[in-house]
Design a protein around this motif. Sequence first.
Motif, mmCIF file in Angstrom:
data_model
loop_
_atom_site.group_PDB
_atom_site.id
_atom_site.type_symbol
_atom_site.label_atom_id
_atom_site.label_comp_id
_atom_site.label_asym_id
_atom_site.label_seq_id
_atom_site.Cartn_x
_atom_site.Cartn_y
_atom_site.Cartn_z
ATOM 1 N N SER A 44 41.142 49.959 45.162
ATOM 2 C CA SER A 44 40.196 50.624 44.271
ATOM 3 C C SER A 44 40.212 49.987 42.882
ATOM 4 N N LEU A 45 41.396 49.683 42.388
ATOM 5 C CA LEU A 45 41.520 49.056 41.073
ATOM 6 C C LEU A 45 40.982 47.630 41.094
ATOM 7 N N VAL A 46 41.189 46.932 42.179
ATOM 8 C CA VAL A 46 40.637 45.580 42.322
ATOM 9 C C VAL A 46 39.112 45.644 42.272
ATOM 10 N N ALA A 47 38.530 46.573 43.006
ATOM 11 C CA ALA A 47 37.075 46.712 43.032
ATOM 12 C C ALA A 47 36.531 47.085 41.657
ATOM 13 N N GLU A 48 37.240 47.957 40.962
ATOM 14 C CA GLU A 48 36.830 48.345 39.612
ATOM 15 C C GLU A 48 36.866 47.135 38.671
ATOM 16 N N GLY A 49 37.891 46.322 38.811
ATOM 17 C CA GLY A 49 37.999 45.116 37.995
ATOM 18 C C GLY A 49 36.896 44.126 38.282
ATOM 19 N N VAL A 50 36.566 43.959 39.555
ATOM 20 C CA VAL A 50 35.479 43.049 39.940
ATOM 21 C C VAL A 50 34.168 43.541 39.345
ATOM 22 N N ALA A 51 33.924 44.845 39.430
ATOM 23 C CA ALA A 51 32.692 45.413 38.889
ATOM 24 C C ALA A 51 32.618 45.214 37.375
ATOM 25 N N GLN A 52 33.723 45.424 36.702
ATOM 26 C CA GLN A 52 33.753 45.268 35.249
ATOM 27 C C GLN A 52 33.519 43.809 34.853
ATOM 28 N N GLU A 53 34.139 42.906 35.570
ATOM 29 C CA GLU A 53 33.957 41.482 35.276
ATOM 30 C C GLU A 53 32.514 41.051 35.549
ATOM 31 N N THR A 54 31.938 41.539 36.630
ATOM 32 C CA THR A 54 30.554 41.213 36.972
ATOM 33 C C THR A 54 29.596 41.740 35.913
ATOM 34 N N ALA A 55 29.850 42.945 35.424
ATOM 35 C CA ALA A 55 29.000 43.513 34.377
ATOM 36 C C ALA A 55 29.067 42.661 33.112
ATOM 37 N N ALA A 56 30.246 42.195 32.779
ATOM 38 C CA ALA A 56 30.403 41.349 31.595
ATOM 39 C C ALA A 56 29.644 40.031 31.770
ATOM 40 N N HIS A 57 29.705 39.460 32.961
ATOM 41 C CA HIS A 57 28.977 38.214 33.228
ATOM 42 C C HIS A 57 27.470 38.444 33.124
ATOM 43 N N ALA A 58 26.998 39.587 33.604
ATOM 44 C CA ALA A 58 25.574 39.899 33.529
ATOM 45 C C ALA A 58 25.128 40.040 32.073
ATOM 46 N N LYS A 59 25.949 40.684 31.266
ATOM 47 C CA LYS A 59 25.623 40.817 29.839
ATOM 48 C C LYS A 59 25.577 39.457 29.174
ATOM 49 N N GLN A 60 26.530 38.599 29.520
ATOM 50 C CA GLN A 60 26.558 37.253 28.945
ATOM 51 C C GLN A 60 25.306 36.473 29.345
ATOM 52 N N ALA A 61 24.895 36.614 30.590
ATOM 53 C CA ALA A 61 23.692 35.916 31.059
ATOM 54 C C ALA A 61 22.464 36.422 30.313
#
Length: 63
Positions: free
Chosen positions: A30-47
């Motif tokens: 669950s924590l791994v998935a939460e981390g992946v989601a958070q990292e993906t959101a940050a990448h989307a904001k950067q894009a």
Amino acid sequence: MSITDKAKNKAEELAGKAKQAVGNATDNESLVAEGVAQETAAHAKQAGEHVKDAGNDVRDAFK
């Protein structure tokens, strides 16, 4: 993209990576998935910020 936005996005990306690392170390999927989601959101904001910057560059080229 302002320096503040870059720093916030990078901090969010690093927090996501940290969550993934802790999740992997503790076998917490669950924590791994939460981390992946958070990292993906940050990448989307950067894009999104990169697209805005490119649009501003194009606008400035026509002035």
